[in-house]
Scaffold this active site. Structure first.
Site, PDB file in Angstrom:
ATOM      1  N   ASN A   8      -2.623 -26.782 -16.000  1.00 23.95           N
ATOM      2  CA  ASN A   8      -3.251 -25.983 -17.256  1.00 23.95           C
ATOM      3  C   ASN A   8      -3.638 -27.095 -18.189  1.00 23.95           C
ATOM      4  O   ASN A   8      -3.029 -27.670 -18.782  1.00 23.95           O
ATOM      5  CB  ASN A   8      -2.126 -25.149 -17.461  1.00 23.95           C
ATOM      6  CG  ASN A   8      -2.574 -24.399 -18.719  1.00 23.95           C
ATOM      7  OD1 ASN A   8      -3.566 -24.383 -19.118  1.00 23.95           O
ATOM      8  ND2 ASN A   8      -1.476 -23.244 -19.034  1.00 23.95           N
ATOM      9  N   ARG A  92      -5.851 -23.603 -13.937  1.00 22.17           N
ATOM     10  CA  ARG A  92      -6.126 -22.617 -14.831  1.00 22.17           C
ATOM     11  C   ARG A  92      -7.434 -22.664 -15.559  1.00 22.17           C
ATOM     12  O   ARG A  92      -7.690 -23.666 -16.193  1.00 22.17           O
ATOM     13  CB  ARG A  92      -5.130 -22.348 -15.663  1.00 22.17           C
ATOM     14  CG  ARG A  92      -5.066 -21.345 -16.641  1.00 22.17           C
ATOM     15  CD  ARG A  92      -4.242 -21.163 -17.907  1.00 22.17           C
ATOM     16  NE  ARG A  92      -4.351 -20.110 -18.874  1.00 22.17           N
ATOM     17  CZ  ARG A  92      -4.281 -20.119 -20.261  1.00 22.17           C
ATOM     18  NH1 ARG A  92      -3.850 -21.061 -20.700  1.00 22.17           N
ATOM     19  NH2 ARG A  92      -4.446 -18.981 -20.699  1.00 22.17           N
ATOM     20  N   HIS A 181      -5.047 -13.698 -20.100  1.00 26.34           N
ATOM     21  CA  HIS A 181      -3.735 -13.498 -19.652  1.00 26.34           C
ATOM     22  C   HIS A 181      -3.677 -12.761 -18.114  1.00 26.34           C
ATOM     23  O   HIS A 181      -2.654 -12.114 -17.802  1.00 26.34           O
ATOM     24  CB  HIS A 181      -2.772 -12.673 -20.513  1.00 26.34           C
ATOM     25  CG  HIS A 181      -2.398 -13.666 -21.958  1.00 26.34           C
ATOM     26  ND1 HIS A 181      -2.276 -12.819 -22.828  1.00 26.34           N
ATOM     27  CD2 HIS A 181      -2.056 -14.579 -22.123  1.00 26.34           C
ATOM     28  CE1 HIS A 181      -1.824 -13.556 -23.857  1.00 26.34           C
ATOM     29  NE2 HIS A 181      -1.760 -14.817 -23.298  1.00 26.34           N
ATOM     30  N   ARG A 242      -3.404 -15.382 -34.659  1.00 27.67           N
ATOM     31  CA  ARG A 242      -4.755 -14.718 -34.429  1.00 27.67           C
ATOM     32  C   ARG A 242      -4.200 -13.254 -35.215  1.00 27.67           C
ATOM     33  O   ARG A 242      -3.415 -12.704 -35.055  1.00 27.67           O
ATOM     34  CB  ARG A 242      -5.175 -14.687 -33.058  1.00 27.67           C
ATOM     35  CG  ARG A 242      -5.636 -16.035 -32.588  1.00 27.67           C
ATOM     36  CD  ARG A 242      -5.670 -15.868 -31.161  1.00 27.67           C
ATOM     37  NE  ARG A 242      -4.980 -16.923 -30.103  1.00 27.67           N
ATOM     38  CZ  ARG A 242      -4.734 -16.827 -29.057  1.00 27.67           C
ATOM     39  NH1 ARG A 242      -5.019 -15.839 -28.347  1.00 27.67           N
ATOM     40  NH2 ARG A 242      -4.089 -17.890 -28.599  1.00 27.67           N
ATOM     41  N   GLU A 385       2.952 -17.719 -14.461  1.00 29.80           N
ATOM     42  CA  GLU A 385       1.506 -17.904 -14.411  1.00 29.80           C
ATOM     43  C   GLU A 385       1.283 -18.977 -13.529  1.00 29.80           C
ATOM     44  O   GLU A 385       0.432 -18.805 -12.862  1.00 29.80           O
ATOM     45  CB  GLU A 385       0.821 -18.223 -15.794  1.00 29.80           C
ATOM     46  CG  GLU A 385       0.788 -16.971 -16.713  1.00 29.80           C
ATOM     47  CD  GLU A 385       0.652 -17.119 -18.256  1.00 29.80           C
ATOM     48  OE1 GLU A 385       1.575 -17.905 -18.829  1.00 29.80           O
ATOM     49  OE2 GLU A 385      -0.531 -17.120 -18.745  1.00 29.80           O
TER      50      GLU A 385
END
Ligand code: ADP
Length: 397
Positions: A8, A92, A181, A242, A385
């Site tokens: 990642n 990823r 996601h 955010r 993940e």
């Protein structure tokens, strides 16, 4: 032993995990960070041997040097890569646009397409490309696979992904909801069906992935039919830094009245909003502690956070035409009993009832937190993940 290395990659760091594909367990993992700075750091843990985390400080000029540092970590602390049948490296990739409907073996053409998609994910895709290029240089004889955050959501119907703007303009610039996601939403919704011993095809599920970044996803029979993030990971729920949903006219207003430039607005909404903007602190643990101690600002911010989640739960119940399961996952969703309970408060009339004791009982595993009388089963399922990326990489090689 057959394994897949999952990468990642960010712009100045990358995380990795070596996963045994037969037992689906982590053999080793680490983090290479501060790439390009004067002094970088490589952290490596030989998980299979129950080893401690080993830190090495060194200058890491670029991602290629970073990969060499990771390989040195394996050589020094194990497991030995020479004794492992490494069948793929899974990367990823945040933005796969409308092109990549699933995991894809990386060729020069695919890499060029990922690079082109940088326009839609300027913070992410260029960093992934650096990781992929370094990975291919260091592991030239192994297939490299890109697993996209967006792929899982390409099953969304047009009404869910279409923004109501000029059709030709939207098509020309690839403007639509993509959602993110995806690996987490896919992993968690499948794990929920497995945990409940029910066929995935008959379950209507809402996944609440609440981490630093946060998104909700409506999953119907294993397929994403709606999700809260949009063209970029800025839309939707309130996050650490955010804003999530906001009237776009706020931007025009701040530009005209306060002289904000496009870059300042971008920074404001992506880096200085959410819980950070509301409270001055973007870390949910701190906000939670402050709220419990009676801090009115932290309490008010959490109320905004809960209000947004509840809105999406109601929205997705309507889009799904019913609901069987809600799953909480990621840093906040897995660890905060208070937030889980408060976010679903007042939804008893919709058949959603969290059991106080079950919700607060300490556990790291998958568990039910709703009452026996609750029509909707509420679960906590730790996301994974990296394992999802390993599974998907394996499926295409
Ligand atoms: P990401 O992968 O998006 O960086 P994570 O899924 O790791 O994020 O989640 C990080 C967030 O989870 C942080 O805001 C952190 O404060 C929060 N978190 C972790 N543990 C707890 C806890 N016990 N209570 C509340 N928040 C928590």
């Amino acid at each position: 032993m057959t394994a897949i290395l999952v990468i990642n990659s960010g712009s100045s760091s990358f995380k990795y995990q070596l996963i045994d594909v037969d037992t689906e367990t982590e053999l080793a993992g680490g983090l290479v960070e501060r790439i390009g700075e004067k002094l970088g750091r490589a952290r490596h843990t030989n998980v299979a041997a129950g080893g401690e985390r080993q830190d090495t400080n060194l200058t890491i000029r670029d991602h290629t040097v970073g990969f060499a540092a990771m390989i040195a970590g394996f050589a020094e602390h194990g497991p030995q890569l020479t004794e492992i049948d490494l069948v793929a490296v899974g990367h990823r990739v945040v933005q796969g646009g409308a092109i990549f409907t699933g995991p894809t073996v990386i060729t020069d053409t695919v890499l060029a397409q990922i690079t082109e998609l940088s326009a839609l994910a300027p913070l992410h895709n260029p960093a992934h490309v650096q990781g992929i290029e370094a990975g291919r240089l260091n592991f030239p004889y192994v297939p490299h696979v890109a697993v996209f955050d967006t792929s899982f959501h390409l099953t969304m119907p047009a009404p869910a992904y279409t923004y109501a703007i000029d059709t030709a303009l939207a098509a020309k610039h690839g403007i639509r909801r993509y959602g993110f996601h995806g690996s987490s939403h896919k992993y968690v919704s499948e794990a929920a069906a497995e945990f409940l011993g029910r066929p995935l095809a008959e379950l209507k599920t809402i996944v609440l992935h609440l981490g630093n970044g946060a998104s909700a996803c409506a999953v119907d029979g294993g397929k994403s039919i709606d999700t809260s993030m949009g063209l970029t990971p800025l839309q939707g729920l309130v996050m650490g830094t955010r804003s999530g949903d906001i009237d776009p006219a706020v931007l025009f207003h701040l530009h005209r009245k306060a002289g904000y430039s496009i870059d300042q607005l971008d920074e404001l909404l992506n880096k200085k909003s959410g819980m950070l903007g509301l409270t001055g602190n973007g870390d949910m643990r701190d906000v939670e502690v402050a709220a419990l101690a009676g801090d009115a600002i932290a309490q008010a911010a959490l109320d905004v956070y809960y209000h947004r989640i509840r809105g999406y739960v109601g929205n997705y119940m309507a889009q799904l035409g019913g609901l069987d399961v809600i799953v909480f996952t990621a840093g906040v969703g897995e660890n905060s009993g208070v937030i889980r309970e408060r976010a679903l408060e007042g939804l008893e009339g919709l058949g959603i009832q969290v059991d106080h004791d079950r919700n607060y009982a300490f556990s790291r595993g998958a568990r039910v937190i709703s009452t026996d009388a609750s029509r909707v089963t509420v679960l906590v399922i730790p996301t994974n993940e990296e394992l999802e990326i390993a599974r998907e990489s394996r499926a295409v090689i």
